[in-house]
Design a protein around this motif. Structure first.
Motif, PDB file in Angstrom:
ATOM      1  N   LEU A 130       0.817  -1.208   0.000  1.00 54.61           N
ATOM      2  CA  LEU A 130       0.000   0.000   0.000  1.00 54.61           C
ATOM      3  C   LEU A 130       0.848   1.254   0.000  1.00 54.61           C
ATOM      4  O   LEU A 130       0.414   2.297  -0.437  1.00 54.61           O
ATOM      5  CB  LEU A 130      -0.910   0.018   1.227  1.00 54.61           C
ATOM      6  N   GLU A 133      -2.613   7.039  12.968  1.00 52.90           N
ATOM      7  CA  GLU A 133      -2.695   7.326  11.537  1.00 52.90           C
ATOM      8  C   GLU A 133      -2.642   6.045  10.739  1.00 52.90           C
ATOM      9  O   GLU A 133      -3.395   5.857   9.786  1.00 52.90           O
ATOM     10  CB  GLU A 133      -1.532   8.223  11.123  1.00 52.90           C
ATOM     11  N   VAL A 155       1.146   2.718  -3.311  1.00 51.03           N
ATOM     12  CA  VAL A 155      -0.044   3.368  -3.836  1.00 51.03           C
ATOM     13  C   VAL A 155      -0.070   4.824  -3.446  1.00 51.03           C
ATOM     14  O   VAL A 155      -0.443   5.693  -4.222  1.00 51.03           O
ATOM     15  CB  VAL A 155      -1.300   2.651  -3.304  1.00 51.03           C
ATOM     16  N   VAL A 156       0.359   5.083  -2.236  1.00 47.80           N
ATOM     17  CA  VAL A 156       0.252   6.437  -1.730  1.00 47.80           C
ATOM     18  C   VAL A 156       1.463   7.274  -2.091  1.00 47.80           C
ATOM     19  O   VAL A 156       1.483   8.470  -1.898  1.00 47.80           O
ATOM     20  CB  VAL A 156       0.025   6.393  -0.210  1.00 47.80           C
ATOM     21  N   PHE A 192      -5.489   4.649   8.366  1.00 45.75           N
ATOM     22  CA  PHE A 192      -5.076   4.494   6.966  1.00 45.75           C
ATOM     23  C   PHE A 192      -5.425   3.114   6.443  1.00 45.75           C
ATOM     24  O   PHE A 192      -6.043   2.953   5.389  1.00 45.75           O
ATOM     25  CB  PHE A 192      -3.567   4.730   6.879  1.00 45.75           C
ATOM     26  N   GLY A 219       3.216   7.577   9.838  1.00 41.68           N
ATOM     27  CA  GLY A 219       3.065   8.466  10.975  1.00 41.68           C
ATOM     28  C   GLY A 219       2.825   7.691  12.235  1.00 41.68           C
ATOM     29  O   GLY A 219       3.411   6.636  12.450  1.00 41.68           O
ATOM     30  N   SER A 220       1.943   8.195  13.022  1.00 43.20           N
ATOM     31  CA  SER A 220       1.682   7.584  14.314  1.00 43.20           C
ATOM     32  C   SER A 220       0.883   6.306  14.130  1.00 43.20           C
ATOM     33  O   SER A 220       0.393   6.000  13.051  1.00 43.20           O
ATOM     34  CB  SER A 220       0.913   8.561  15.186  1.00 43.20           C
ATOM     35  N   LYS A 273       4.181   8.579   0.951  1.00 46.96           N
ATOM     36  CA  LYS A 273       3.605   8.560   2.296  1.00 46.96           C
ATOM     37  C   LYS A 273       4.635   8.104   3.320  1.00 46.96           C
ATOM     38  O   LYS A 273       5.247   7.052   3.172  1.00 46.96           O
ATOM     39  CB  LYS A 273       2.417   7.631   2.356  1.00 46.96           C
ATOM     40  N   VAL A 274       4.769   8.912   4.335  1.00 43.75           N
ATOM     41  CA  VAL A 274       5.658   8.559   5.433  1.00 43.75           C
ATOM     42  C   VAL A 274       4.785   8.020   6.544  1.00 43.75           C
ATOM     43  O   VAL A 274       3.707   8.544   6.796  1.00 43.75           O
ATOM     44  CB  VAL A 274       6.421   9.807   5.922  1.00 43.75           C
TER      45      VAL A 274
END
Lengths: 801, 459
Positions: free
Chosen positions: B143, B157, B146-147, B161, B153-154, B150-151
């Motif tokens: 995934l 998140e 796909v993003v 997600f 996060g917490s 994207k890093v």
């Protein structure tokens, strides 16, 4: 802030009889302590306090007036907004198709944006230069304070400035230095727009809060000003806090089309128009003299500028030598202006043709643009003409699109003095600071996540508009072929039934509760309990679905539905983040989200429609201080919040058991308990799922219903057993394709498989050593009479055997 | 902690032992039986692979029903997009992993499935909390590609997600995902069982079709689940119980040792298989196997036994004999503690015997060094002829050595200011272990041996 800066009117007030307003031409801002005075004229470009210290909002001052209707009179200003590229929603920035210049701004062609601001939020004047579409933005400027406008932005696309608008802007550029200079001559020191005081920073934080908080949904109801004014004339109420609906904005049409529609409707309904007309005395007959007067005035204004080379410019000054002298002269007087002067050269050249052309084509458009600067009294006459013209155009569809394009943006500009435009631009109650440009898209606001630090992050770290998804399958899923497969599909828990049998009473209760809250526009809490698998969440979903349908049919007011699940949170406080994100699309930390939500739900009229919040698995939101639960139940008690909270948990006595008194008291006594399903109800559920599908024997269904009802009353279990039974039936059936009915025997097997303890089989199948060790343990227990023994003791027993 | 170490241990232990004797077999090469030895190394390679790796070529023993159940379930997820959840429960070494691997392999051979199914493998020992598990799921589902940039996060998140991603799908259009949770019981210890709740919730709602397969050896796994998690679980359980008797065990033994038909040297293979047949009919071999079977039905322990026996096969000793198996059995059932006792000095043995006597007198009560020393002193003064009367520090040193070897253990943790002489200790050896060790102890002085056996009579 007021201690440092005082705002005062300059000149005699022009009483506007129809508005009960006193309008002014000029305002002076005095900064205490440094004895300077800053004069701001109507028509000048100004900087307005915004969310971002570095990039304050840019606007053109259209009108300055004293709002006499308020108890303490306040200085108000009407502006036409400009938008910076960084303020354009991130997702739409690509529409520009090129890299924006550093100082480029866009004409904000979005009538729904609030244009009425508190005059005291104006920071100071700024230079704005209009550029023709084919001009390049000068990059080698020393003066960074000059901004360039080239395109207009209407929340959907970037389009070139319409010629009349362009001309209007150009004129302003000519006009403004004159005023500016006189001001500057008087004041030795000019407060730079970027100069910020500590107080202002504080205030900005406040305004940032308010602006983010009061961000309306796209379907925001908007107050027509006409109605507002009528109210004003009858009672001295504040014009700012009135909210009503204007459904034309709710439609996802392009502004152009809605505009046209609105215009059409106004023409066709003269009764609606008549009232503001009656107030705004001017007759169409006055139009012609006004126009000529206006032209004269314009020439006068030009004559006034003899001091500088302005006049030469209007005569197309292409001579560089002349230009430089002008420049030097200008620079001496106003050092900050120099850059702009030079940049004006190419832009000015184009004006005359433009004006001439436009004048020839649509004199009233030009007129309108010009007159709007000073005269509001002529508005309605111009408007009617405009509308007639539009109506004609609308009827005569053969008109070219380009003409349309040219005309309409001009008509849509909020300050083009079109009555109805102004009406639609006050969608929200003013917050104290007043300088909130409300109708920006959600993305922009979420970008400026209201953190307390003045620096804003250029990009959110995780783009939340990115939509992650599992890749789709290459081959389509097979459809069920046999009766059993079909039955299995219907028996799956995920299959959504058309109706929820056996929960009619509960459905009705919840529905009535929420509906009454919606109709009364109040808030409330409800606590729903029941063991797992009794259809709590499903019933609430069903209620919401029903209410949403009712809302579409206008039976109940529209509402916003939010769902959070305690199990899908990592930590109780995350519930704030989730609610805020679902409510507004903003992202914030838990603490900050709590603040924002509290402000949203506690301030007067900040939410227009009722919010229905479903909190599933409530018990997981328990914290030591119970602040999360407290807040959830406290918000609905505020009258303005219009929040309906439905909470779901498993235990009936949760409020008494884990909640503090002050929390459970707020939860109220609206409780509902879902009893476990009885066998007849389970039978009914299975029956409704397997409607018209002959896969189970009737006895079998009854058997499983009784079995599950005796064990738990969990509908999920019941469905799972039936599903397993279809498997077993399929296995046991020898010839594939024509399996028989699922019988009691199959179900019995399934039930055994699921509920029977596996210990006995496990012990039976363990090795001899393991079995004899278990025997040794038993023997030792019998010997000692205790339930505990050491390995050594067991070993002794083991060896004795 | 210790429990977890054992889990890993049982899987890796076979590998470790397997290669101890490889060199021996290759060293004794002679020119005339070069071909012969090549055959043997082939045999060893094939059989070792079979014992150590869970090769997918081996047949399934007695789990056909369970296998069919599982494969049907997975097929329905893969082909019809029906969400399911199932637990495979069985003791260690009962073939849970083998079962699911077989099923997945067969599933992937179906053409319409292979490009349609995503697999996510999680292990409770590796993904020790939900945050790590979520990251791993996201990684295995690809995934993050796909993003784009994207890093992660917490934790919150990540959860939202992933849930959002899984929510987007629906039954007919999304790619089914098969989640395989090894050591499922460890996931049940995660906080709030968030991951399990969400996985089961997805499997019970009209989202992306998923199949959640849990592997565990806990029979009481359902009691570990919270009631709302339990309600969302479909309650399908597949039990693997090693439910075979000794005749089948013997059959498995034969099957595991025989060479496949594809073996290059047909003649040798035939001879080898004949020998295996003979072995299975041999009485002493049957006895060994019966003993092994009675101790543990675990197939892994059988592999272990066969591995040890296989290592004795060399070019001079080309076929396995009953003696090899007996030797291997002995090696398997060897007591490591007794071996340690064999290596102790006479003084240390004396101390252990003193402790044994103390245990007998005070009925397993803990003792301290001073008590042991007194007991030792009594023995030296009254009975000993050959044992030298050591000084106290020397005895203390020997005592500490015993503690290092973990033959004795302090009752409480050693504090700095407590006197070491008076710290309470416990003996970790059993009486029978001590006596057995003494029997075999080389050059044990007779008086010491007598003291050990005399019990209380010498007083």
């Amino acid at each position: 802030m007021k201690s440092r800066q005082t705002y005062s009117w300059v000149g005699r007030p022009l009483l506007d009889p129809k508005l009960h307003h006193q309008t002014y031409r000029e305002m002076s801002v005095k900064v205490e302590g440094c004895s300077t005075e800053l004069h701001i004229h109507v028509g000048q470009f100004v900087l307005v306090e915004g969310n971002d210290d570095e990039n304050p909002y840019v606007a053109k001052l259209v009108e300055l007036f004293e709002d006499g209707s308020e108890p303490r009179s306040r200085k108000r200003a009407r502006v036409q907004w400009f938008i910076r590229f960084c303020e354009v929603p991130v997702c739409k920035q690509h529409l520009l198709g090129r890299k924006p210049a550093a100082q480029e701004i866009f004409w904000y062609d979005y009538p729904a944006c609030d244009s009425n601001i508190n005059a005291e939020t104006i920071i100071g004047p700024v230079q704005v230069v209009a550029l023709a579409p084919d001009e390049v933005i000068p990059t080698d400027l020393k003066n960074e304070k000059t901004l360039f406008v080239k395109l207009s932005w209407n929340e959907k696309k970037f389009s070139p400035l319409s010629p009349e608008l362009f001309a209007q802007l150009e004129k302003l550029q000519e006009g403004s230095p004159r005023c500016q200079k006189s001001v500057e001559a008087k004041t030795k020191n000019i407060e730079s727009p970027s100069c910020t005081t500590a107080e202002r920073a504080v205030k900005r934080v406040e305004s940032r809060h308010s602006s983010s908080k009061s961000r309306p949904a796209p379907t925001h109801p908007v107050t027509p000003r006409a109605r507002k004014r009528l109210e004003l004339s009858s009672s001295p109420r504040t014009p700012n806090t009135r909210i009503s609906r204007q459904t034309s904005w709710a439609s996802p049409d392009s502004p152009r089309r809605t505009k046209r529609k609105a215009a059409l409707s106004e023409i066709t309904s003269p009764s609606k128009r008549s009232q503001p007309d009656g107030l705004q005395t001017p007759s169409p007959a006055r139009k012609a003299p006004e126009k000529t007067g206006e032209i004269q005035r314009r020439s006068c204004a030009k004559d006034d500028k003899k001091v500088s080379a302005e006049r030469h410019m209007t005569l197309r000054p292409r001579v560089p030598a002349l230009k430089t002298t002008v420049l030097s002269e200008e620079r001496r007087l106003t050092p900050t202006r120099g850059g702009r002067r030079s940049s004006m050269v190419p832009s000015v050249i184009l004006i005359p043709e433009n004006i001439r052309k436009r004048e020839a084509e649509e004199p009233e458009a030009q007129d309108e643009a010009v007159s709007s600067r000073h005269h509001t009294s002529r508005k309605s006459s111009l408007l009617t003409l405009n509308q007639i013209k539009q109506q004609l155009r609308f009827l005569g569809k053969s008109e070219s699109d380009s003409e349309d394009e040219e005309f309409l943006p001009a008509a849509e500009i909020p300050d083009s003095s079109s009555e109805e435009e102004e009406d639609s631009t006050s969608p929200l109650p003013r917050t104290p600071s007043g300088a909130s440009r409300n109708l920006r898209s959600s993305t922009k606001l979420s970008l400026q996540t209201p953190s307390k630090t003045p620096k804003k992050t250029p990009k959110p770290r995780t783009p939340h508009h990115a939509t992650p998804r599992i890749r789709s399958r290459n081959l389509a899923a097979q459809e069920p072929a046999s009766v059993l497969e079909e039955a299995r599909l219907r028996l799956h828990v995920s299959a959504v039934p058309e109706s929820l049998p056996c929960r009619e009473q509960e459905f009705q209760d919840i529905y009535n509760f929420v509906e009454s809250k919606l109709l009364d526009q109040t808030g409330g809490c409800m606590y729903i309990s029941g063991v797992p698998g009794t259809g709590k969440t499903a019933t609430v979903h069903e209620v919401i679905r029903g209410l949403q349908q009712a809302a579409q049919a206008n039976d109940v007011p529209p509402f916003q539905y939010i769902e959070v699940n305690g199990m899908k949170l990592t930590e109780p406080h995350q519930v704030y983040v989730q609610i805020l994100q679902k409510l507004t699309g903003q992202k914030a930390t838990a603490i900050h989200a709590a603040e924002l939500l509290a402000k949203r739900f506690r301030t007067q009229g900040s939410s227009q429609e009722t919010t229905v919040l479903l909190v599933d698995e409530l018990d997981l939101l328990w914290t030591q201080k119970q602040d999360v639960m407290y807040n959830l139940f406290d918000w609905p008690t505020h009258k303005e919040a219009r929040l309906v909270v439905l909470t779901i948990a498993n235990t009936m006595d949760l409020p008494e058991r884990i909640m503090m008194n002050r929390v459970s008291s707020r939860l109220g006594l609206t409780r509902m308990s879902f009893q476990p399903y009885t066998h007849s109800q389970l039978q009914q559920i299975l029956g409704s799922r397997l409607k018209h599908l002959r896969a189970f024997e009737d006895d079998a269904i009854q058997f499983v219903a009784r079995k599950v009802a005796a064990l738990s009353g969990d509908a999920r279990r019941c469905l799972d057993i039936c599903r397993r039974a279809t498997d077993i039936c399929e296995f046991s059936c020898q010839k594939p394709g024509s399996p028989g009915l699922v019988t009691v025997a199959h179900l019995l097997e399934a039930v055994d498989e699921m509920f029977s303890s596996s210990y006995i089989t496990a012990i039976k199948n363990s090795s001899v050593l393991e079995q004899s060790f278990l025997r040794a343990i038993l023997a030792e227990f019998r010997r000692s009479g205790l339930e505990e023994a050491t390995f050594q003791q067991w070993l002794v027993m083991f060896l004795l055997e | 902690m210790h429990f977890q170490r054992r889990r890993l241990h049982s899987k890796s232990w076979c590998l470790f032992v397997g290669f101890q004797f490889v060199e021996m077999s290759s060293r004794k090469l002679k020119s005339n039986n070069l071909k012969h030895s090549e055959c043997l190394s082939q045999v060893q390679r094939i059989l070792r692979e079979r014992f150590c790796h869970q090769s997918l070529h081996s047949n399934l023993f007695g789990v056909q029903v369970q296998y069919k159940h599982l494969i049907e379930l997975l097929k329905r997820t893969a082909i019809y997009g029906e969400s399911n959840s199932v637990l495979i429960i069985g003791p260690r070494g009962s073939g849970k992993t083998m079962l699911i691997n077989h099923a997945l392999k067969e599933l992937m051979e179906v053409e319409e499935v292979s490009e349609n199914v995503l697999q996510v493998h999680l292990n409770g020992l590796l993904q020790i909390n939900d945050n790590i598990a979520l990251k791993e799921i996201t990684r295995q589902l690809n995934l993050e590609n796909v993003v784009g940039d994207k890093v992660f996060g917490s934790f919150a998140e990540n959860l939202s997600f992933l849930l959002e991603a899984l929510k987007k799908g629906d039954r007919t259009s999304s790619c089914p995902v098969i989640f395989i949770l090894d050591e499922f019981d460890l996931f049940a210890h995660h906080k709030n069982q968030t991951l399990l709740y969400n996985l089961f919730d997805i499997s019970q709602s009209a989202q992306t079709p998923v199949a959640v397969v849990g592997l565990t050896c806990r029979l009481d796994i359902l009691e570990l689940l919270e009631k709302r998690v339990k309600s969302r679980f479909s309650h399908r359980q597949i039990h693997l119980m090693n439910s075979f008797g000794f005749p089948q065990y013997l059959k498995i033994f034969k099957e595991q040792l025989s060479l496949p038909a594809e073996f290059p040297d047909k003649l040798f293979a035939e001879k080898w298989n004949e020998n295996v047949q003979c072995l299975s009919e041999d009485r002493s071999v049957r006895e060994v196997l019966q003993k092994h079977f009675n101790v543990s039905k675990n197939l892994r322990s059988l592999h272990m036994l066969l591995m040890l026996a296989l290592n004795r096969v060399t070019s001079s000793h080309p076929f396995m004999t009953a003696a090899d198996l007996m030797e291997a059995n002995q090696l398997c059932s060897m007591d490591s503690k007794a071996n340690i006792v064999h290596g102790l000095s006479v003084l240390e043995i004396c101390l252990i015997i003193a402790m044994k006597h103390l245990n007998d007198i005070y009925e397993e009560e803990p003792f301290n060094f001073q008590m042991v020393y007194n007991e030792f002193q009594k023995f030296v003064q009254r009975k000993a002829h050959s044992v030298y009367n050591f000084e106290k520090p020397v005895v203390m040193k020997a005592f500490e050595h015993l503690q290092q070897l973990e033959l004795i253990r302090p009752m409480e943790r050693t504090s700095v200011n407590a006197q070491r002489e008076y710290q309470l200790m416990k003996l970790l050896l059993d009486n029978t272990q001590i006596m057995n060790a003494l029997q075999k102890y080389p050059n044990c002085p007779t008086d010491v041996r007598q003291w050990a056996t005399s019990s209380l009579s010498w007083l």
